[in-house]
Design a protein around this motif. Sequence first.
Motif, PDB file in Angstrom:
ATOM      1  N   LEU A 115       8.201  -2.367 -15.935  1.00 26.17           N
ATOM      2  CA  LEU A 115       9.135  -1.691 -16.837  1.00 26.17           C
ATOM      3  C   LEU A 115       8.527  -1.484 -18.225  1.00 26.17           C
ATOM      4  O   LEU A 115       8.939  -0.601 -18.968  1.00 26.17           O
ATOM      5  N   GLN A 116       7.528  -2.308 -18.550  1.00 27.05           N
ATOM      6  CA  GLN A 116       6.827  -2.182 -19.820  1.00 27.05           C
ATOM      7  C   GLN A 116       5.642  -1.211 -19.735  1.00 27.05           C
ATOM      8  O   GLN A 116       5.032  -0.903 -20.750  1.00 27.05           O
ATOM      9  N   SER A 117       5.279  -0.784 -18.530  1.00 21.72           N
ATOM     10  CA  SER A 117       4.184   0.159 -18.234  1.00 21.72           C
ATOM     11  C   SER A 117       2.803  -0.483 -18.188  1.00 21.72           C
ATOM     12  O   SER A 117       1.790   0.199 -18.313  1.00 21.72           O
ATOM     13  N   PHE A 118       2.721  -1.798 -17.970  1.00 23.38           N
ATOM     14  CA  PHE A 118       1.429  -2.438 -17.707  1.00 23.38           C
ATOM     15  C   PHE A 118       0.996  -2.117 -16.279  1.00 23.38           C
ATOM     16  O   PHE A 118       1.820  -2.032 -15.365  1.00 23.38           O
ATOM     17  N   ASP A 119      -0.306  -1.959 -16.089  1.00 27.64           N
ATOM     18  CA  ASP A 119      -0.847  -1.754 -14.744  1.00 27.64           C
ATOM     19  C   ASP A 119      -0.778  -3.053 -13.953  1.00 27.64           C
ATOM     20  O   ASP A 119      -0.711  -4.153 -14.513  1.00 27.64           O
ATOM     21  N   ASP A 120      -0.844  -2.936 -12.628  1.00 27.69           N
ATOM     22  CA  ASP A 120      -0.706  -4.103 -11.761  1.00 27.69           C
ATOM     23  C   ASP A 120      -1.878  -5.073 -11.867  1.00 27.69           C
ATOM     24  O   ASP A 120      -1.746  -6.245 -11.494  1.00 27.69           O
ATOM     25  N   ASP A 121      -3.038  -4.611 -12.334  1.00 28.45           N
ATOM     26  CA  ASP A 121      -4.177  -5.526 -12.473  1.00 28.45           C
ATOM     27  C   ASP A 121      -4.195  -6.215 -13.838  1.00 28.45           C
ATOM     28  O   ASP A 121      -5.147  -6.934 -14.157  1.00 28.45           O
ATOM     29  N   TYR A 122      -3.164  -6.004 -14.626  1.00 26.88           N
ATOM     30  CA  TYR A 122      -3.048  -6.691 -15.914  1.00 26.88           C
ATOM     31  C   TYR A 122      -2.340  -8.016 -15.665  1.00 26.88           C
ATOM     32  O   TYR A 122      -1.149  -8.069 -15.380  1.00 26.88           O
ATOM     33  N   ARG A 123      -3.095  -9.113 -15.764  1.00 31.11           N
ATOM     34  CA  ARG A 123      -2.566 -10.431 -15.416  1.00 31.11           C
ATOM     35  C   ARG A 123      -2.104 -11.192 -16.651  1.00 31.11           C
ATOM     36  O   ARG A 123      -2.696 -11.096 -17.727  1.00 31.11           O
ATOM     37  N   PHE A 124      -1.048 -11.972 -16.471  1.00 31.76           N
ATOM     38  CA  PHE A 124      -0.497 -12.795 -17.544  1.00 31.76           C
ATOM     39  C   PHE A 124      -0.673 -14.270 -17.192  1.00 31.76           C
ATOM     40  O   PHE A 124      -0.481 -14.673 -16.045  1.00 31.76           O
TER      41      PHE A 124
ATOM     42  N   GLY B 123       0.811  -1.226   0.000  1.00 30.11           N
ATOM     43  CA  GLY B 123       0.000   0.000   0.000  1.00 30.11           C
ATOM     44  C   GLY B 123       0.836   1.264   0.000  1.00 30.11           C
ATOM     45  O   GLY B 123       0.291   2.371  -0.049  1.00 30.11           O
ATOM     46  N   LYS B 124       2.160   1.103   0.041  1.00 35.12           N
ATOM     47  CA  LYS B 124       3.055   2.263   0.041  1.00 35.12           C
ATOM     48  C   LYS B 124       3.607   2.473  -1.371  1.00 35.12           C
ATOM     49  O   LYS B 124       4.277   1.606  -1.920  1.00 35.12           O
ATOM     50  N   TYR B 125       3.315   3.645  -1.931  1.00 31.60           N
ATOM     51  CA  TYR B 125       3.819   4.003  -3.252  1.00 31.60           C
ATOM     52  C   TYR B 125       4.720   5.221  -3.101  1.00 31.60           C
ATOM     53  O   TYR B 125       4.334   6.214  -2.507  1.00 31.60           O
ATOM     54  N   TYR B 126       5.921   5.138  -3.637  1.00 35.82           N
ATOM     55  CA  TYR B 126       6.920   6.181  -3.418  1.00 35.82           C
ATOM     56  C   TYR B 126       7.034   7.171  -4.570  1.00 35.82           C
ATOM     57  O   TYR B 126       7.602   8.253  -4.405  1.00 35.82           O
ATOM     58  N   PHE B 127       6.503   6.812  -5.732  1.00 37.17           N
ATOM     59  CA  PHE B 127       6.601   7.677  -6.908  1.00 37.17           C
ATOM     60  C   PHE B 127       5.259   7.679  -7.642  1.00 37.17           C
ATOM     61  O   PHE B 127       4.474   6.736  -7.545  1.00 37.17           O
ATOM     62  N   SER B 128       5.019   8.740  -8.390  1.00 32.16           N
ATOM     63  CA  SER B 128       3.748   8.858  -9.108  1.00 32.16           C
ATOM     64  C   SER B 128       3.573   7.736 -10.126  1.00 32.16           C
ATOM     65  O   SER B 128       2.453   7.264 -10.347  1.00 32.16           O
ATOM     66  N   TYR B 129       4.669   7.302 -10.749  1.00 28.32           N
ATOM     67  CA  TYR B 129       4.562   6.216 -11.735  1.00 28.32           C
ATOM     68  C   TYR B 129       3.982   4.967 -11.084  1.00 28.32           C
ATOM     69  O   TYR B 129       3.156   4.268 -11.684  1.00 28.32           O
ATOM     70  N   GLN B 130       4.397   4.661  -9.860  1.00 26.78           N
ATOM     71  CA  GLN B 130       3.899   3.485  -9.144  1.00 26.78           C
ATOM     72  C   GLN B 130       2.409   3.627  -8.839  1.00 26.78           C
ATOM     73  O   GLN B 130       1.638   2.684  -9.037  1.00 26.78           O
ATOM     74  N   ARG B 131       2.016   4.799  -8.377  1.00 25.25           N
ATOM     75  CA  ARG B 131       0.590   5.015  -8.070  1.00 25.25           C
ATOM     76  C   ARG B 131      -0.258   4.887  -9.333  1.00 25.25           C
ATOM     77  O   ARG B 131      -1.371   4.352  -9.295  1.00 25.25           O
ATOM     78  N   ASP B 132       0.286   5.368 -10.448  1.00 23.71           N
ATOM     79  CA  ASP B 132      -0.462   5.303 -11.701  1.00 23.71           C
ATOM     80  C   ASP B 132      -0.617   3.881 -12.222  1.00 23.71           C
ATOM     81  O   ASP B 132      -1.472   3.618 -13.071  1.00 23.71           O
ATOM     82  N   ARG B 133       0.203   2.955 -11.735  1.00 23.17           N
ATOM     83  CA  ARG B 133       0.156   1.564 -12.213  1.00 23.17           C
ATOM     84  C   ARG B 133      -0.735   0.679 -11.348  1.00 23.17           C
ATOM     85  O   ARG B 133      -0.783  -0.525 -11.552  1.00 23.17           O
ATOM     86  N   GLN B 134      -1.440   1.211 -10.385  1.00 24.53           N
ATOM     87  CA  GLN B 134      -2.252   0.384  -9.485  1.00 24.53           C
ATOM     88  C   GLN B 134      -3.359  -0.373 -10.209  1.00 24.53           C
ATOM     89  O   GLN B 134      -3.679  -1.496  -9.851  1.00 24.53           O
ATOM     90  N   GLY B 135      -3.947   0.257 -11.223  1.00 22.54           N
ATOM     91  CA  GLY B 135      -5.101  -0.357 -11.868  1.00 22.54           C
ATOM     92  C   GLY B 135      -6.347  -0.174 -11.018  1.00 22.54           C
ATOM     93  O   GLY B 135      -6.296   0.344  -9.894  1.00 22.54           O
ATOM     94  N   ASN B 136      -7.474  -0.628 -11.531  1.00 22.50           N
ATOM     95  CA  ASN B 136      -8.763  -0.408 -10.858  1.00 22.50           C
ATOM     96  C   ASN B 136      -9.447  -1.679 -10.386  1.00 22.50           C
ATOM     97  O   ASN B 136     -10.284  -1.638  -9.481  1.00 22.50           O
ATOM     98  N   ARG B 137      -9.103  -2.822 -10.974  1.00 23.94           N
ATOM     99  CA  ARG B 137      -9.906  -4.028 -10.730  1.00 23.94           C
ATOM    100  C   ARG B 137      -9.574  -4.734  -9.424  1.00 23.94           C
ATOM    101  O   ARG B 137     -10.462  -5.271  -8.765  1.00 23.94           O
ATOM    102  N   PHE B 138      -8.286  -4.746  -9.045  1.00 22.64           N
ATOM    103  CA  PHE B 138      -7.879  -5.481  -7.848  1.00 22.64           C
ATOM    104  C   PHE B 138      -6.947  -4.624  -6.997  1.00 22.64           C
ATOM    105  O   PHE B 138      -5.749  -4.907  -6.906  1.00 22.64           O
ATOM    106  N   PRO B 139      -7.462  -3.556  -6.403  1.00 21.30           N
ATOM    107  CA  PRO B 139      -6.591  -2.678  -5.609  1.00 21.30           C
ATOM    108  C   PRO B 139      -5.926  -3.438  -4.465  1.00 21.30           C
ATOM    109  O   PRO B 139      -6.548  -4.260  -3.795  1.00 21.30           O
ATOM    110  N   GLY B 140      -4.631  -3.192  -4.310  1.00 21.74           N
ATOM    111  CA  GLY B 140      -3.894  -3.825  -3.217  1.00 21.74           C
ATOM    112  C   GLY B 140      -3.300  -5.176  -3.551  1.00 21.74           C
ATOM    113  O   GLY B 140      -2.648  -5.783  -2.705  1.00 21.74           O
ATOM    114  N   LYS B 141      -3.501  -5.662  -4.789  1.00 19.03           N
ATOM    115  CA  LYS B 141      -2.976  -6.967  -5.160  1.00 19.03           C
ATOM    116  C   LYS B 141      -1.884  -6.846  -6.226  1.00 19.03           C
ATOM    117  O   LYS B 141      -1.898  -5.931  -7.052  1.00 19.03           O
ATOM    118  N   ILE B 142      -0.946  -7.789  -6.179  1.00 16.91           N
ATOM    119  CA  ILE B 142       0.134  -7.885  -7.145  1.00 16.91           C
ATOM    120  C   ILE B 142       0.090  -9.278  -7.766  1.00 16.91           C
ATOM    121  O   ILE B 142      -0.030 -10.274  -7.047  1.00 16.91           O
TER     122      ILE B 142
END
Length: 396
Positions: free
Chosen positions: A327-336, A232-251
């Motif tokens: 590093l590719q700029s996918f959001d964290d809720d983008y699953r592979f 839940g700790k984000y240190y830079f704006s890029y990190q906050r922008d990568r959170q996504g909307n579907r699964f907040p708090g998950k990696i």
Amino acid sequence: MTDNFTCIDLFCGAGGLTEGFRKAGFTSTFAVDCDEQAVETFRYNHPDTVCLHRDVRSLSGKEILHAANLTPGDVDVLCGGPPCQGYSLAGLRITNDPKNSLFLDFVRLTKELQPRVVLFENVEGIKSMQGGNVVSAIEREFEQIGYYCEARVLNAADYGVPQHRPRFILLAVPQDGAIISFPQATHAPFNQQQQLHLFEKIPLPYVTAWEALSDLPMIVAGEGAEELIHSGKYYFSYQRDRQGNRFPGKIFNHRATKHSERIQTRYAQIPEGGDNRLLPDELRTKKRNVWKIDRLKPSRTVTCNHRTDIIHPILPRGTTVREAARLQSFDDDYRFFGNLTRKAKWLTQDDQVGNAVPPLLANALAIQIKHILTEKIKVNSVAASSDKCLVPPLFS
């Protein structure tokens, strides 16, 4: 005037291009790829898009329009990056060699679908293939079906991606169509910001690798899971922008390879920003392409072998799928989905991430293409109004 533009993604892979277009407001109506695992990844992340597991060589424009619920003339953008493992030429023309078949089918589908804009992307090296004749031949193929082309090499780092990733981008429009333009860079090296843009808006500094990675769980070799909880700790704006909307708090997809102690010792002694050529003689191997991330700079190009070729700046291990996706700029809720090893028949998660177009680069292109389409609509509207004015009045 409408801004509800449509796009179709051939050779869609995991969906980096579609993701960038989606965020720019485009409606993704259809996608196709021949890899089963990539299609699974795409369908999960783009559930509203019709995505087929097919070879494009077996598809017709009529089938695509039917599946996408479109009619001829409805396709605004057709995009894709057909593989180019050594194009075969005859003079300045693409031949019917099997190595060219995917590109020729891309051209065929362009002719059948008649999109308003075509986006063709590929590796930077395509520019130098056969002394530049390959690019000339590609442009000629599009010209033969009535499209005008312009091409540039764009670096993803110039558009906010924490990675130096040059890509060859060709845009094509009908020869009586819109004027082609490319997106202005939004980021630049810190020491070049003022010099490069003296009379324009000063760009932001490049996003560094550490701005992308420093908030992720610091797992060691062999640890991690397909699903973890973020601190839940984000240190830079890029990190906050990568959170996504579907699964907040998950990696997702954050599993580290279990390296041997000797390999970890080798990785630990590579200096930040350096490669394994700088190791002591006793630790060197024949391999020469292992590089450690420099925290203060964008990463080098993320490859399909990032798990062994791109080393974490602090931990003696290769990058995880999630780190590579950051590093590719996918959001964290983008699953592979798919395997992590190459024993599988289909593309691994590493392949899917490494082959993808960074969504932020795709987004910059999509916004620019939307501008191209909007300006074309305006021109057509003005022309129609002018034609009406030229009609002589009727007198009784």
